[in-house]
Design a protein around this motif. Structure first.
Motif, PDB file in Angstrom:
ATOM      1  N   UNK A 120       1.782   9.581  -6.064  1.00  0.00           N
ATOM      2  CA  UNK A 120       2.194  10.950  -5.637  1.00  0.00           C
ATOM      3  C   UNK A 120       3.259  11.373  -6.249  1.00  0.00           C
ATOM      4  N   UNK A 121       4.057  10.197  -6.980  1.00  0.00           N
ATOM      5  CA  UNK A 121       5.430  10.540  -7.833  1.00  0.00           C
ATOM      6  C   UNK A 121       6.368  10.927  -6.989  1.00  0.00           C
ATOM      7  N   UNK A 122       6.424  10.278  -5.666  1.00  0.00           N
ATOM      8  CA  UNK A 122       7.268  10.635  -4.670  1.00  0.00           C
ATOM      9  C   UNK A 122       8.503   9.708  -4.543  1.00  0.00           C
ATOM     10  N   UNK A 123       9.499  10.295  -3.830  1.00  0.00           N
ATOM     11  CA  UNK A 123      10.749   9.441  -3.668  1.00  0.00           C
ATOM     12  C   UNK A 123      11.399   9.426  -5.208  1.00  0.00           C
ATOM     13  N   UNK A 124      12.155   8.448  -5.799  1.00  0.00           N
ATOM     14  CA  UNK A 124      12.894   8.225  -6.863  1.00  0.00           C
ATOM     15  C   UNK A 124      11.874   8.116  -7.983  1.00  0.00           C
ATOM     16  N   UNK A 125      12.432   8.660  -9.249  1.00  0.00           N
ATOM     17  CA  UNK A 125      11.826   8.519 -10.332  1.00  0.00           C
ATOM     18  C   UNK A 125      11.896   7.183 -11.086  1.00  0.00           C
TER      19      UNK A 125
ATOM     20  N   UNK B 265      -6.208   5.802  -2.265  1.00  0.00           N
ATOM     21  CA  UNK B 265      -7.237   6.363  -2.471  1.00  0.00           C
ATOM     22  C   UNK B 265      -8.097   5.486  -3.440  1.00  0.00           C
ATOM     23  N   UNK B 266      -7.623   4.663  -4.123  1.00  0.00           N
ATOM     24  CA  UNK B 266      -8.253   3.646  -4.937  1.00  0.00           C
ATOM     25  C   UNK B 266      -8.825   2.595  -4.302  1.00  0.00           C
TER      26      UNK B 266
ATOM     27  N   UNK C  48       0.961  -1.084  -0.190  1.00  0.00           N
ATOM     28  CA  UNK C  48      -0.134  -0.115   0.016  1.00  0.00           C
ATOM     29  C   UNK C  48       0.939   1.196   0.035  1.00  0.00           C
ATOM     30  N   UNK C  49       1.908   1.269   0.932  1.00  0.00           N
ATOM     31  CA  UNK C  49       2.768   2.480   0.905  1.00  0.00           C
ATOM     32  C   UNK C  49       3.585   2.660  -0.406  1.00  0.00           C
ATOM     33  N   UNK C  50       4.042   1.418  -0.919  1.00  0.00           N
ATOM     34  CA  UNK C  50       4.817   1.895  -2.117  1.00  0.00           C
ATOM     35  C   UNK C  50       3.733   2.257  -3.355  1.00  0.00           C
ATOM     36  N   UNK C  51       2.777   1.900  -3.319  1.00  0.00           N
ATOM     37  CA  UNK C  51       1.580   2.298  -4.295  1.00  0.00           C
ATOM     38  C   UNK C  51       1.373   3.745  -4.196  1.00  0.00           C
ATOM     39  N   UNK C  52       1.093   4.299  -2.948  1.00  0.00           N
ATOM     40  CA  UNK C  52       0.934   5.750  -2.409  1.00  0.00           C
ATOM     41  C   UNK C  52       2.040   6.553  -2.945  1.00  0.00           C
ATOM     42  N   UNK C  53       3.120   6.233  -2.622  1.00  0.00           N
ATOM     43  CA  UNK C  53       4.240   7.008  -3.148  1.00  0.00           C
ATOM     44  C   UNK C  53       4.468   7.114  -4.832  1.00  0.00           C
TER      45      UNK C  53
END
Length: 326
Positions: free
Chosen positions: A196-201, A299-300, A188-193
């Motif tokens: 949000x396009x957060x962390x590495x690209x 959110x999904x 879940x946490x990886x999916x959220x990141x």
């Protein structure tokens, strides 16, 4: 204006690094063989709690580490640490991070820019040739940083999770702390990141963050499948490589237990390190407990049952790899 400011900052950084290069080289040249300190590496899947564990270890015990200051001046991490020593030592943990980044010049950093000087992105193959003395420079840098702090070196970087064989060949006797989180929450946490396009690209193949060995099977697949493959695949890489290259040198920490009882988990880590001959000194106290961030759902409508189904599919693939030895 923003681009102009960025250009100025980059030019200033390079000017400072070029000015400090002679000092950096002089310090590294003086480093001999030193078996006093074993380097310690924190590994695990992205979003599994590696940043919290890193900050807790640096706050609770006396460790050498790459700070944000060293990361920013990545060509001269030792020289800039020496010159910025008062800033580094004034840092005090606040135990808040944003996708792996901890605020403060003296705060611990995973030091991606520093490691990128020596490693290719996502390189996991076991024992690579020593390219132009890069690994000797790496050893000297870690030894020098330990000498500056007067303590063993610790670093968290999830990219090391599939470099264990390589890290053991560079640093004989290295120790690893793996952190694991409830798998559905980790996914879940990886999916959220990623949403949000957060962390590495994402890399050129559309993969986000560390790429386990089994990743090639899931290039082009949906993000949920990739996140599940990442959580299970990273764990499998650590398990397999530690058994081959450094049996007994990996200690596993449970994220939820770390949040509930930080001191208990840290004492267990201390005992593991000391059982391998690496003494650690107490430094500061840490909070009594943390709230495990397991209540922020996607959110999904991606439910745990759906995640478990995909995890089960990935586990079947890993069993095939384990039996086949691929």
């Amino acid at each position: 204006m923003h681009r102009l400011r960025g250009t100025f900052v980059s030019a200033l950084r390079w000017t400072i690094m070029l000015a400090l290069l002679p000092l950096e080289r002089m310090i590294l040249a003086r480093q001999g063989q030193n078996d006093r300190w074993r380097p310690i590496f924190i590994v695990g899947a992205p979003r599994s709690g590696t940043s919290l564990l890193y900050e807790l270890m640096v706050a609770r015990f006396r460790f050498a580490y790459f700070s944000n200051l060293a990361h920013r001046f990545y060509m001269v991490p030792i020289a800039v640490t020496c010159l910025g020593w008062p800033v580094v030592r004034r840092w005090s943990g606040e135990f808040r991070s944003r996708y792996g980044h901890i605020d403060g010049w003296g705060a611990p950093n995973e030091a991606g820019w520093i490691w990128a000087r020596w490693f290719k992105t996502n390189e996991w193959r076991g024992r690579e040739p020593n390219a132009a003395g890069a690994f000797d420079q790496m050893r000297r840098t870690i030894q020098a940083l330990s000498a500056v702090f007067g303590a063993p070196f610790v670093n968290k970087n999830v990219m090391h999770s599939n470099r264990i064989g390589l890290m053991c060949s560079i640093f004989p006797g290295a120790l690893f702390i793996e952190i694991k989180r409830k798998e559905t929450d980790n996914v879940q946490s990886i999916m959220r990141a990623r949403m949000k396009e957060a962390g590495p690209t994402e890399d050129g193949a559309g993969w986000w963050s560390v790429r386990p060995r089994i990743a090639d099977r899931y290039i082009g697949r949906d993000r949920l499948t990739q996140a599940c493959a990442q959580v299970l695949g990273v764990s499998f890489d650590i398990e397999r490589d530690s058994a081959e290259y450094c049996p007994g040198h990996v200690f596993t920490v449970d994220y939820e237990e770390l949040c509930r009882h930080p001191e208990v988990s840290l004492d267990s880590i201390r005992r593991f390190l000391e059982s391998h001959g690496q003494k650690v000194e107490n430094y500061k106290s840490v909070p009594e407990a943390f709230e495990a961030l397991n209540d922020k759902r996607l959110p999904e409508a991606v439910m745990d049952d759906q995640i478990r189904d995909v995890l089960s599919m990935i586990e079947s693939d890993i069993r095939v790899v384990r039996v086949g030895g691929a």
